[in-house]
Design a protein around this motif. Structure first.
Motif, PDB file in Angstrom:
ATOM      1  N   ILE A   1      33.815  46.661  37.413  1.00 17.71           N
ATOM      2  CA  ILE A   1      32.438  46.259  37.807  1.00 17.71           C
ATOM      3  C   ILE A   1      32.630  45.147  39.039  1.00 17.71           C
ATOM      4  N   PHE A   2      33.737  44.490  39.002  1.00 18.40           N
ATOM      5  CA  PHE A   2      33.596  43.553  40.213  1.00 18.40           C
ATOM      6  C   PHE A   2      33.890  44.379  41.532  1.00 18.40           C
TER       7      PHE A   2
ATOM      8  N   PRO B   1      28.298  46.334  49.500  1.00 16.63           N
ATOM      9  CA  PRO B   1      27.889  45.211  50.369  1.00 16.63           C
ATOM     10  C   PRO B   1      28.862  44.746  51.320  1.00 16.63           C
TER      11      PRO B   1
ATOM     12  N   THR C   1      24.730  43.471  45.204  1.00 15.11           N
ATOM     13  CA  THR C   1      25.178  41.956  45.628  1.00 15.11           C
ATOM     14  C   THR C   1      24.776  41.079  44.665  1.00 15.11           C
TER      15      THR C   1
ATOM     16  N   LEU D   1      24.271  41.308  41.449  1.00 15.62           N
ATOM     17  CA  LEU D   1      25.037  41.321  40.391  1.00 15.62           C
ATOM     18  C   LEU D   1      26.597  40.589  40.529  1.00 15.62           C
ATOM     19  N   LEU D   2      27.174  40.994  41.905  1.00 15.61           N
ATOM     20  CA  LEU D   2      28.288  40.192  42.208  1.00 15.61           C
ATOM     21  C   LEU D   2      28.191  38.700  42.159  1.00 15.61           C
TER      22      LEU D   2
ATOM     23  N   ARG E   1      27.659  37.293  38.686  1.00 15.85           N
ATOM     24  CA  ARG E   1      28.536  37.294  37.498  1.00 15.85           C
ATOM     25  C   ARG E   1      29.859  36.844  37.860  1.00 15.85           C
ATOM     26  N   PHE E   2      30.268  37.048  39.152  1.00 13.06           N
ATOM     27  CA  PHE E   2      31.649  36.804  39.394  1.00 13.06           C
ATOM     28  C   PHE E   2      32.054  35.328  40.151  1.00 13.06           C
TER      29      PHE E   2
ATOM     30  N   THR F   1      30.730  46.322  42.532  1.00 18.30           N
ATOM     31  CA  THR F   1      29.770  45.586  43.008  1.00 18.30           C
ATOM     32  C   THR F   1      30.084  44.900  44.351  1.00 18.30           C
ATOM     33  N   PHE F   2      31.424  44.615  44.726  1.00 16.83           N
ATOM     34  CA  PHE F   2      32.182  43.732  45.837  1.00 16.83           C
ATOM     35  C   PHE F   2      32.009  44.725  46.990  1.00 16.83           C
TER      36      PHE F   2
END
Lengths: 283, 295
Positions: free
Chosen positions: B11-12, B19, A96, A98-99, A102-103, B15-16
């Motif tokens: 990666i998005f 969670p 979470t 990182l998300l 980063r984005f 990581t998305f």
């Protein structure tokens, strides 16, 4: 900005700290916060069944607690749940963080709000909702031991991982992206960058947030109350049934043991945090 | 370059998805199930049918349940006010303390927060029961000044519940307020003092307006959990000091009326969302105000 202002005017304090009313309020608050807990610890050594007046020092009730099978099972359950909760919420928390760091994506603000929901929502609502949910999907109630704790563990991860995410996200704010670029330029794979550059940077935050997740899990009562069954008693649930039954020094002894475990975890977290601060100070 | 973009997308999603799935499965779906239950009716012992009726909410507006809800709001409100009255001077004092004291005091405020809620509530019982230490202390004092003494019954009433809630939630008020005091520009205070402001004026026309967002955060952090608290009224309250969470628990564990229990929990959920939405609007307005002033 903030630091600069402080540097310029370090002596502008309004001295509220030295005023009598602050000292009075501080004393009253600390007595109010600490006296009951100290009394509880002291009276776990009291040699009196009714636990009202002091009758001499004894370890009797610790022995009694140590021989109470139900209580020991509860401790084993609580620690097992605590460990799995820590692992689970660390993984979800890192992802979470990182998300969010980063984005950019549509409705990001809403998403951040939803992540905080398990923390803000009254526990009773989450507890009841999970009770109904596990009942509706027909989650098996007679699973063998470690698996029987999964309902409680999943529920604990739900309210622990947002804390982990917040702490790691704050730590990531100090991460220098050039480090990552340099590693990529030197031919590292994304996996290598993650383990050799990224993880070492967030390690203090990982330790602190892991310990916080552990204590949150160890202390939770309401949500556990609604997700536990007769075979999956945790320490708070066990203490609760003991309190309802009678107020004896054995309850004090069990509480003191749980309190010591939590305080150790909290103490390590604070110590790591301090070490981190002083290292930044030296730089 | 293309590879880089592709791996970023990977990666998005990596990581998305986990969670989000967790929140979806263990929070949003369970909440929507009790949401739909609140519009359902009980057909048999375990049969619950979604028939889009409002009966459960109409029943929740009955005098007994409505008065419990209003009482819970009142108790949570008083708790918030008391926490603020103690938390504000404490946070102000800690923020103006020398750095060494600051961290010691902060840790001392946070530490009891790590102790189990149940244990702290249990500890309060030992201190405030009829034959508890508070009464012993009063008795000793009464003997000292030769006044006849009747032990006070301090537990099992609304005052005890409020006391217990303040005990548990005080750190939630102090920490946001402290963060607010730490954050603001102290040269403003110096300027105000130079211009002849009194200490009271300093408080009312500079400190409080600037840290209003922190005050709102602290109040919300105390009010919402206090409103939904279960353990404190259960252990410290008497038969008449039940709060809404105790009624909800009884619907699920004893009365076995899940649709009605769901409706009561959904009322609490709606209240929470309402408060958060209100805060969002407040903050936006404050932000706009600031911008206008700057223009």
């Amino acid at each position: 900005m903030k630091i600069k202002n402080n540097d310029k005017a370090p002596k502008v304090s309004l001295d509220y700290f030295y005023q009598w009313w602050f000292k009075v309020i501080l004393c009253v608050t600390f007595i109010f916060l600490y006296a009951p807990i100290l009394v509880l610890i002291i009276f776990s050594f009291n040699d009196s069944r009714r636990n009202i007046t002091w009758r001499g020092f004894t370890f009797k009730y610790y022995e009694k607690a140590a021989l109470n099978d139900g209580l020991i099972d509860a401790f084993i359950n609580s620690l097992t749940i605590g460990i799995f909760n820590t692992l689970g919420s660390l993984i979800l928390g890192i992802l979470t963080a990182l998300l969010l760091w980063r984005f950019r994506f549509p409705f990001k603000a809403v998403y951040e709000g939803i992540i905080l929901l398990p923390v803000v929502m009254p526990e009773i609502c989450i507890g009841v909702a999970l009770l109904v949910f596990f009942n509706q999907i027909g989650w098996a109630n007679n699973l063998p031991w470690p698996l029987s704790l999964s309902k409680i563990t999943f529920a604990h991860i739900l309210f622990s991982f947002p804390f982990v995410a917040i702490i790691i996200r704050a730590r990531l704010a100090t991460f220098n992206l050039e480090q990552e670029e340099a590693a990529f330029d030197l031919g590292a794979s994304p996996g290598q960058v993650f383990t050799n550059v990224f993880l070492p940077h967030i390690r203090p935050a990982l330790i602190v947030s892991g310990l916080i997740a552990f204590t949150l899990s160890l202390d939770d009562f309401v949500i556990t109350f609604f997700t536990s069954g007769p075979d999956t008693i945790t320490v708070p649930i066990k203490i609760y049934s003991m309190v309802r039954f009678s107020v004896t020094p054995e309850v004090n002894a069990a509480s003191t043991i749980l309190l010591l475990i939590t305080l150790c975890a909290a103490g390590i977290a604070l110590w790591v945090h301090r070490a981190k601060i002083s290292r930044i100070g030296k730089l | 370059m293309m590879k880089q973009v592709g791996s970023h997308r990977l990666i998005f999603w990596l990581t998305f998805i986990p969670p989000t799935l967790w929140l979806l499965i263990f929070l949003l779906i369970p909440l929507s199930i009790i949401g739909s239950f609140s519009f359902s009716e009980k057909r048999g012992l375990i049969d619950i049918e979604l028939s889009w009726i409002l009966n459960n909410y109409i029943r929740a507006a009955d005098l007994i349940y409505l008065s419990t809800l209003i009482k819970s709001i009142g108790v949570a409100g008083i708790t918030t006010v008391i926490c603020f009255l103690f938390g504000f001077p404490l946070a102000l004092g800690i923020a103006s303390a020398p750095p060494r004291w600051k961290s010691i005091l902060l840790i001392a405020i946070i530490l009891p927060f790590c102790v189990n809620l149940l244990i702290r509530t249990y500890a309060l019982i030992a201190v405030f029961r009829t034959r508890g230490f508070f009464n012993f202390g009063l008795e000793w004092f009464a003997d000292l000044i030769n006044v006849p003494f009747e032990p006070l019954s301090l537990l099992y009433n609304d005052t005890a519940v409020i006391l217990g809630l303040v005990y548990v939630h005080l750190p939630f008020m102090i920490l946001p307020l402290y963060a607010g005091f730490e954050g603001f520009n102290k040269t403003l205070l110096e300027a105000a003092l130079d211009l002849g402001a009194s200490k009271l004026e300093l408080l009312t026309s500079i400190i409080i307006p600037i840290i209003t967002p922190s005050i709102i955060s602290g109040c919300i952090l105390v009010f919402i959990p206090a409103l939904g608290s279960y353990l404190t009224p259960e252990l410290l309250g008497g038969p008449n000091s039940q709060m809404i969470a105790n009624v909800i628990e009884r619907q699920f564990m004893n009365a076995n009326d899940w649709p009605f229990g769901s409706a009561l929990s959904m009322v609490l959920v709606y209240l929470t969302f309402g408060i958060l939405a209100l805060r969002y609007l407040c903050f936006n307005n404050l932000y706009l105000d600031k911008n206008k002033r700057r223009l």
